[in-house]
Scaffold this active site. Structure first.
Site, short mmCIF file in Angstrom:
data_model
loop_
_atom_site.label_atom_id
_atom_site.label_comp_id
_atom_site.label_asym_id
_atom_site.label_seq_id
_atom_site.Cartn_x
_atom_site.Cartn_y
_atom_site.Cartn_z
N LYS A 4 33.64 -4.00 -12.57
CA LYS A 4 34.40 -5.25 -12.79
C LYS A 4 34.03 -5.82 -14.17
CE LYS A 4 34.81 -5.62 -7.84
NZ LYS A 4 36.00 -4.78 -7.70
N SER B 165 36.26 -12.58 -3.02
CA SER B 165 37.25 -12.04 -3.96
C SER B 165 38.67 -12.54 -3.71
CB SER B 165 37.21 -10.52 -3.92
OG SER B 165 37.41 -10.06 -2.61
N HIS C 288 31.77 -9.82 -7.93
CA HIS C 288 32.61 -10.68 -8.78
C HIS C 288 31.83 -11.81 -9.44
CE1 HIS C 288 36.52 -8.91 -7.70
NE2 HIS C 288 35.95 -8.67 -6.53
C1 LIG Z 1 33.03 -7.88 -3.15
C2 LIG Z 1 33.12 -6.44 -3.51
N1 LIG Z 1 32.13 -5.61 -3.16
C3 LIG Z 1 32.16 -4.30 -3.46
C4 LIG Z 1 33.23 -3.74 -4.12
C5 LIG Z 1 33.23 -2.28 -4.42
O1 LIG Z 1 32.89 -2.07 -5.75
P1 LIG Z 1 33.26 -0.69 -6.50
O2 LIG Z 1 34.58 -0.92 -7.18
O3 LIG Z 1 32.16 -0.48 -7.45
O4 LIG Z 1 33.34 0.35 -5.45
C6 LIG Z 1 34.30 -4.56 -4.49
C7 LIG Z 1 35.48 -3.98 -5.18
O5 LIG Z 1 36.58 -4.16 -4.79
C8 LIG Z 1 34.26 -5.94 -4.19
O6 LIG Z 1 35.25 -6.75 -4.52
#
Ligand SMILES: Cc1ncc(COP(=O)(O)O)c(C=O)c1O
Length: 406
Positions: A254, A194, A222
């Protein structure tokens, strides 16, 4: 003899909270989220001003798609604002079960299980997959929810250098020599990283894992909605399946534009996760309106390919333009485009500069990334217009020249 209890008259129960906050302020490490006074769109109202939004995860702008919004409203009217319970107890509504099935079909896999958030999916499932006598092998740049999930578990853990398959092979070979032998080994990676927008080399990871009898867990937060056929995600992008990537984890927060986490894989995985993840078992279900909106978002991905096409068109347009200006965009392979700035101070100054020009982006600075690797993270969406992108490119050009980045 009577026990003498010593008390510390100097101890204050909460004073350290304020002291710690002041330290964060001194070191410029505090978060000061900007308040949106509009929906999350390609442009938003913040502080009473209309700005171009280039910091959201709403890649396909589905949070305001009429089908998604209507589905949420209709389901809320019919089933109420809340599910009334944890899914494990009395809150497992037909809509939740339908969402699980629809997601599995979308992912072309036997089964899925949806959670309240992606964070809860990682933090709930990962510690159950491996315990004492087992091993997690994790990319050094994995998301915090993976790191926390691994920390909660009782398994051993080893970190490999970011996307470095030689290093992963070294770690796996070392693991083979462990005495006593590990019972279970899991390799865990983000699909799209990310902070950099680069992709995990998932085919190589799956090959190395299969040579060692290890499981593969990918966090595709993502990548879904962005990669693969119809946005099915990174597993589809690399032409892999659930026998090679055993846990495909993701989020509805997302590209799907709603909220909620999920995992996909075999029926065994679903049954295991459902009975073992404490976050799933011991926390309230997402409201029925949310489940219905997620189903509608999957429908949109299935039937309206134009949003995915537009997203990539905008991403390619933007990255070519900023590269032509001389900006370093790191290793981006996706609609996450870093503008590398080096020092944190420069990233913050460029962020402030473009903000004054009506562009909202996020500076990513130490400790989120290593010292000297500060950047601005730009996230494109399907509905950005050419005018909005041009406005952003011009603002970056002026700011980049002023700060001698280009
Ligand atoms: C790579 C990654 N995994 C997991 C999450 C967590 O997702 P959620 O927003 O559904 O808690 C995020 C969110 O920031 C993320 O970027």
């Amino acid at each position: 003899m009577k026990e003498v209890i010593r008390v510390n008259p100097k101890r204050h129960p909460t004073k350290y909270l304020g002291e710690e906050y002041q330290r964060l302020v001194r070191e410029s490490l505090t978060w000061e989220p900007k308040e949106l006074q509009s929906s999350s769109g390609p442009s938003c109202t913040i502080d009473g001003r209309e700005v171009v939004m280039l910091a959201a995860n709403n890649y396909l702008n589905l949070s305001t798609h009429p089908k998604v919004v209507n589905a949420m409203m209709e389901a809320t009217k019919e089933y109420g604002a809340g599910a009334g319970s944890d899914r494990s107890i009395a809150g497992d509504m037909a809509l939740h079960e339908e969402l699980d099935r629809r997601l599995a079909r979308f992912k072309v896999a036997p089964a899925s299980l949806t959670y309240q958030t992606g964070f809860m999916a990682n933090e709930g499932l990962i510690p159950q997959l491996a315990g004492r006598g087992d091993l997690f092998v994790s990319d050094e740049l994995n998301h915090g929810s993976i790191i926390d999930g691994i920390r909660i578990s009782h398994a051993d853990r080893k970190i490999y250098k970011h996307k470095d398959m030689e290093d992963l092979t070294r770690v796996m070979d070392e693991a083979e020599r462990h005495d006593p032998p590990y019972n279970h080994i899991w390799i865990i990676t983000d699909g799209v990283f990310s902070m950099d927008g680069d992709l995990a080399p998932l085919s190589e990871i799956a090959k190395i894992a299969s040579e060692h009898g290890a499981g593969v867990y990918v966090d595709d937060a993502h990548g879904e909605g962005i990669l693969g056929e119809k946005g099915r995600g990174i597993v589809s992008h690399f032409g892999l399946d659930h026998n090679q990537v055993h846990v495909e984890m993701g989020t509805f927060s997302k590209a799907f534009g709603v909220v909620g986490g999920h995992i996909t894989g075999s029926e065994d995985l679903r049954n295991f996760a459902l009975n073992k993840s404490r976050s799933w078992l011991l926390s309230g279900a997402v409201p029925p309106g949310v489940a219905a909106a997620c189903i509608a978002a999957i429908d949109v991905l299935d039937t309206e390919p134009q949003w995915l096409e537009k997203l990539w068109e905008n991403r390619n347009y933007f990255i070519k333009a900023v590269q032509a200006l001389g900006f370093d965009t790191g290793n981006s392979e996706t609609p996450i485009v870093p503008i590398m700035c080096g020092e944190s101070k420069v990233a913050k100054e460029l962020t402030d500069f473009v903000w004054e020009k009506g562009i909202y982006v996020l500076p990513i600075v130490f400790p989120m990334v290593a010292r000297g690797k500060a950047r601005i993270r730009v996230q494109l969406s399907a509905k950005h217009t050419k005018d909005q992108l041009e406005k952003a490119i011009e603002a970056f050009k002026e700011g980049g020249e002023k700060l001698r980045l280009i």
